[in-house]
Design a protein around this motif. Structure first.
Motif, PDB file in Angstrom:
ATOM      1  N   ASP A 107       0.925  -1.044   0.167  1.00 13.33           N
ATOM      2  CA  ASP A 107      -0.069   0.173  -0.124  1.00 13.33           C
ATOM      3  C   ASP A 107       1.015   1.262   0.026  1.00 13.33           C
ATOM      4  OD1 ASP A 107      -2.327   1.272   0.023  1.00 13.33           O
ATOM      5  OD2 ASP A 107      -2.537   1.660   2.094  1.00 13.33           O
ATOM      6  N   LEU A 108       1.951   1.196  -0.622  1.00 10.01           N
ATOM      7  CA  LEU A 108       2.742   2.267  -1.038  1.00 10.01           C
ATOM      8  C   LEU A 108       2.684   3.024  -2.495  1.00 10.01           C
ATOM      9  CD1 LEU A 108       5.664   1.177   0.993  1.00 10.01           C
ATOM     10  CD2 LEU A 108       4.304   2.984   1.719  1.00 10.01           C
ATOM     11  N   ASP A 109       2.574   4.075  -2.872  1.00 13.15           N
ATOM     12  CA  ASP A 109       2.472   4.624  -3.986  1.00 13.15           C
ATOM     13  C   ASP A 109       3.745   4.956  -4.758  1.00 13.15           C
ATOM     14  OD1 ASP A 109       1.189   5.850  -6.332  1.00 13.15           O
ATOM     15  OD2 ASP A 109       1.472   7.654  -5.289  1.00 13.15           O
ATOM     16  N   LEU A 110       3.823   4.424  -6.067  1.00  7.24           N
ATOM     17  CA  LEU A 110       5.202   4.556  -6.828  1.00  7.24           C
ATOM     18  C   LEU A 110       4.726   4.796  -8.158  1.00  7.24           C
ATOM     19  CD1 LEU A 110       7.419   1.400  -6.176  1.00  7.24           C
ATOM     20  CD2 LEU A 110       7.586   3.800  -4.939  1.00  7.24           C
ATOM     21  N   GLU A 111       5.273   5.849  -8.794  1.00 10.54           N
ATOM     22  CA  GLU A 111       5.057   6.240 -10.144  1.00 10.54           C
ATOM     23  C   GLU A 111       6.291   5.576 -10.965  1.00 10.54           C
ATOM     24  OE1 GLU A 111       5.522   9.834 -13.235  1.00 10.54           O
ATOM     25  OE2 GLU A 111       4.953  10.272 -10.983  1.00 10.54           O
ATOM     26  N   LEU A 112       5.912   4.475 -11.881  1.00 15.32           N
ATOM     27  CA  LEU A 112       6.736   3.585 -12.561  1.00 15.32           C
ATOM     28  C   LEU A 112       6.631   3.696 -14.015  1.00 15.32           C
ATOM     29  CD1 LEU A 112       5.901   0.387 -10.458  1.00 15.32           C
ATOM     30  CD2 LEU A 112       7.857   1.721 -10.309  1.00 15.32           C
ATOM     31  N   HIS A 113       7.637   3.823 -14.747  1.00 20.42           N
ATOM     32  CA  HIS A 113       7.812   4.031 -16.404  1.00 20.42           C
ATOM     33  C   HIS A 113       9.058   2.997 -16.822  1.00 20.42           C
ATOM     34  CE1 HIS A 113       5.462   7.755 -16.107  1.00 20.42           C
ATOM     35  NE2 HIS A 113       6.314   8.009 -14.989  1.00 20.42           N
ATOM     36  N   GLN A 114       8.434   2.605 -17.989  1.00 16.28           N
ATOM     37  CA  GLN A 114       9.274   1.922 -18.652  1.00 16.28           C
ATOM     38  C   GLN A 114      10.269   2.667 -19.592  1.00 16.28           C
ATOM     39  OE1 GLN A 114       7.850  -1.392 -21.273  1.00 16.28           O
ATOM     40  NE2 GLN A 114      10.106  -2.195 -21.480  1.00 16.28           N
ATOM     41  N   MET A 115      11.556   2.797 -18.956  1.00 14.81           N
ATOM     42  CA  MET A 115      12.676   3.691 -19.885  1.00 14.81           C
ATOM     43  C   MET A 115      13.912   3.530 -19.580  1.00 14.81           C
ATOM     44  SD  MET A 115      11.872   7.467 -18.240  1.00 14.81           S
ATOM     45  CE  MET A 115      10.410   7.762 -18.969  1.00 14.81           C
ATOM     46  N   SER A 116      14.901   3.745 -20.169  1.00 17.74           N
ATOM     47  CA  SER A 116      16.109   3.544 -19.708  1.00 17.74           C
ATOM     48  C   SER A 116      16.947   5.053 -19.315  1.00 17.74           C
ATOM     49  CB  SER A 116      17.070   3.267 -21.081  1.00 17.74           C
ATOM     50  OG  SER A 116      17.451   4.376 -21.790  1.00 17.74           O
ATOM     51  N   VAL A 117      17.969   5.096 -18.674  1.00 12.87           N
ATOM     52  CA  VAL A 117      18.581   6.127 -18.126  1.00 12.87           C
ATOM     53  C   VAL A 117      18.704   7.392 -19.269  1.00 12.87           C
ATOM     54  CG1 VAL A 117      21.032   5.260 -18.782  1.00 12.87           C
ATOM     55  CG2 VAL A 117      20.515   7.098 -16.759  1.00 12.87           C
ATOM     56  N   TYR A 118      18.979   6.905 -20.533  1.00 13.30           N
ATOM     57  CA  TYR A 118      19.046   7.619 -21.765  1.00 13.30           C
ATOM     58  C   TYR A 118      17.899   8.652 -21.715  1.00 13.30           C
ATOM     59  CZ  TYR A 118      23.092   4.559 -22.108  1.00 13.30           C
ATOM     60  OH  TYR A 118      24.068   3.886 -22.025  1.00 13.30           O
ATOM     61  N   ASP A 119      16.778   7.992 -21.586  1.00 14.12           N
ATOM     62  CA  ASP A 119      15.416   8.814 -21.580  1.00 14.12           C
ATOM     63  C   ASP A 119      14.889   9.576 -20.713  1.00 14.12           C
ATOM     64  OD1 ASP A 119      14.773   6.926 -23.997  1.00 14.12           O
ATOM     65  OD2 ASP A 119      14.153   5.555 -22.460  1.00 14.12           O
ATOM     66  N   VAL A 120      15.813   9.980 -19.643  1.00 15.96           N
ATOM     67  CA  VAL A 120      15.453  10.611 -18.451  1.00 15.96           C
ATOM     68  C   VAL A 120      15.162  12.004 -18.751  1.00 15.96           C
ATOM     69  CG1 VAL A 120      16.583   9.292 -16.802  1.00 15.96           C
ATOM     70  CG2 VAL A 120      17.869  11.445 -17.871  1.00 15.96           C
ATOM     71  N   PRO A 121      15.494  12.763 -19.936  1.00 15.07           N
ATOM     72  CA  PRO A 121      14.975  14.115 -20.194  1.00 15.07           C
ATOM     73  C   PRO A 121      13.255  14.074 -20.543  1.00 15.07           C
ATOM     74  CG  PRO A 121      17.111  13.410 -21.691  1.00 15.07           C
ATOM     75  CD  PRO A 121      16.619  12.298 -20.902  1.00 15.07           C
ATOM     76  N   LYS A 122      12.884  12.781 -20.799  1.00 20.09           N
ATOM     77  CA  LYS A 122      11.501  12.828 -21.107  1.00 20.09           C
ATOM     78  C   LYS A 122      10.729  13.041 -19.823  1.00 20.09           C
ATOM     79  CE  LYS A 122      11.954   9.508 -25.028  1.00 20.09           C
ATOM     80  NZ  LYS A 122      11.695   7.952 -25.394  1.00 20.09           N
ATOM     81  N   LEU A 123      11.279  12.837 -18.803  1.00 21.60           N
ATOM     82  CA  LEU A 123      10.557  13.216 -17.530  1.00 21.60           C
ATOM     83  C   LEU A 123      10.045  14.463 -17.193  1.00 21.60           C
ATOM     84  CD1 LEU A 123      12.474  10.601 -15.099  1.00 21.60           C
ATOM     85  CD2 LEU A 123      10.298  10.323 -15.754  1.00 21.60           C
ATOM     86  N   GLN A 124      11.023  15.645 -17.641  1.00 20.07           N
ATOM     87  CA  GLN A 124      11.136  16.935 -17.642  1.00 20.07           C
ATOM     88  C   GLN A 124      10.731  17.239 -16.129  1.00 20.07           C
ATOM     89  OE1 GLN A 124       7.569  17.651 -20.277  1.00 20.07           O
ATOM     90  NE2 GLN A 124       9.157  18.069 -21.972  1.00 20.07           N
ATOM     91  N   ARG A 125      11.486  16.909 -15.243  1.00 17.08           N
ATOM     92  CA  ARG A 125      11.520  17.358 -14.057  1.00 17.08           C
ATOM     93  C   ARG A 125      12.728  16.851 -13.208  1.00 17.08           C
ATOM     94  NH1 ARG A 125       6.892  13.045 -11.784  1.00 17.08           N
ATOM     95  NH2 ARG A 125       6.836  12.039 -13.726  1.00 17.08           N
TER      96      ARG A 125
END
Length: 252
Positions: A107-125
């Motif tokens: 019962d813990l909230d995680l935001e999960l995304h399938q991406m690589s470290v090279y994709d981190v600009p897409k997080l925009q934060r």
């Protein structure tokens, strides 16, 4: 039988864990271990115990990005320390399904995304804490990854871990050498990335395994100042100033 669960509930949890296997993280989900026969022991809990103290006990109001989160062991630990928001990313959907299941059961909230470290600009934060453990040596472009983290997602702290091989010594090196200098490269402690063309430990994704001097030099080169070194492979760093001769990486 686990306290609070009847035999049928425990069987169902065990069944779901088996369906989601194999697991690299040995986690105890409602009393059932996910990888009790892990070749490294109770991993990563046994590793976590060696450096947990370098992170704040209370992460209230802080945001966390866990790069290469696997089944979410460290992500969940950050939520247990009251992190306001935790994002876990991994290139492997198999691990993300495990992380989602573990978070749901706790019962813990995680935001999960399938991406690589090279994709981190897409997080925009940007994040108050970036966790980058057990990933560097799996990358074809390890220094680019550190540059991407610095440029696009790190706002303050970086928790870094990498397998190391070779010398544990850190040499005193000059700021520059003439073209004629060759002997320094033959020194045992000179920073090295050991390239694995085929496999190491049966894994074809183990590409570059650094020495200690290489790890520390790469972190500094990417703009991270080392603040703590609680065990051989682990560093707590703070975002500093990237050397002026290092160009920022391109956006993905």
């Amino acid at each position: 039988m686990t306290a609070g669960l009847d035999a049928e509930d425990t069987r169902e949890i065990r069944k779901r864990i088996e369906e989601l296997g194999p697991w690299f993280h040995n986690m105890r989900i409602r009393g059932v271990e996910t990888a009790p026969d892990h070749f490294l022991g109770n991993y990563p809990a046994c590793k976590w115990e060696t450096f947990a103290q370098v992170l704040p006990e209370d992460l209230t109001d802080r945001t966390v990005l866990d790069i290469g989160c696997n089944a979410g062991f460290y992500s969940l630990e950050m939520k247990r320390r009251n992190a306001r928001h935790v994002v876990g990313i991994d290139h492997d959907a198999h691990y993300l399904r495990q992380a989602g299941f573990a978070a749901e059961q706790e019962d813990l909230d995680l935001e999960l995304h399938q991406m690589s470290v090279y994709d981190v600009p897409k997080l925009q934060r940007r994040f108050d804490l970036v966790i980058f453990t057990g990933v560097l040596y799996h990358l074809r472009h390890p220094l680019l990854a550190l540059d991407m983290i610095y440029e696009h997602v790190a706002d303050d702290l970086l928790l870094f871990q990498s397998m190391q091989r070779g010398s544990d010594d850190v040499p005193q090196l000059e700021r520059d050498y003439p073209f004629s200098e060759q002997a320094v490269f033959d020194e045992h402690a000179f920073p090295k990335l050991h390239f694995v063309e085929h496999r190491y430990c049966g894994d074809p994704t183990n590409w570059f395994i650094p020495s200690r001097a290489a790890v520390e030099g790469m972190l500094r080169s990417a703009g991270f100042a080392i603040e703590a070194h609680p065990e051989r492979e682990v560093y707590l760093c703070r975002k500093g100033v990237r050397p002026d001769y290092v160009d920022p990486p391109p956006c993905a």
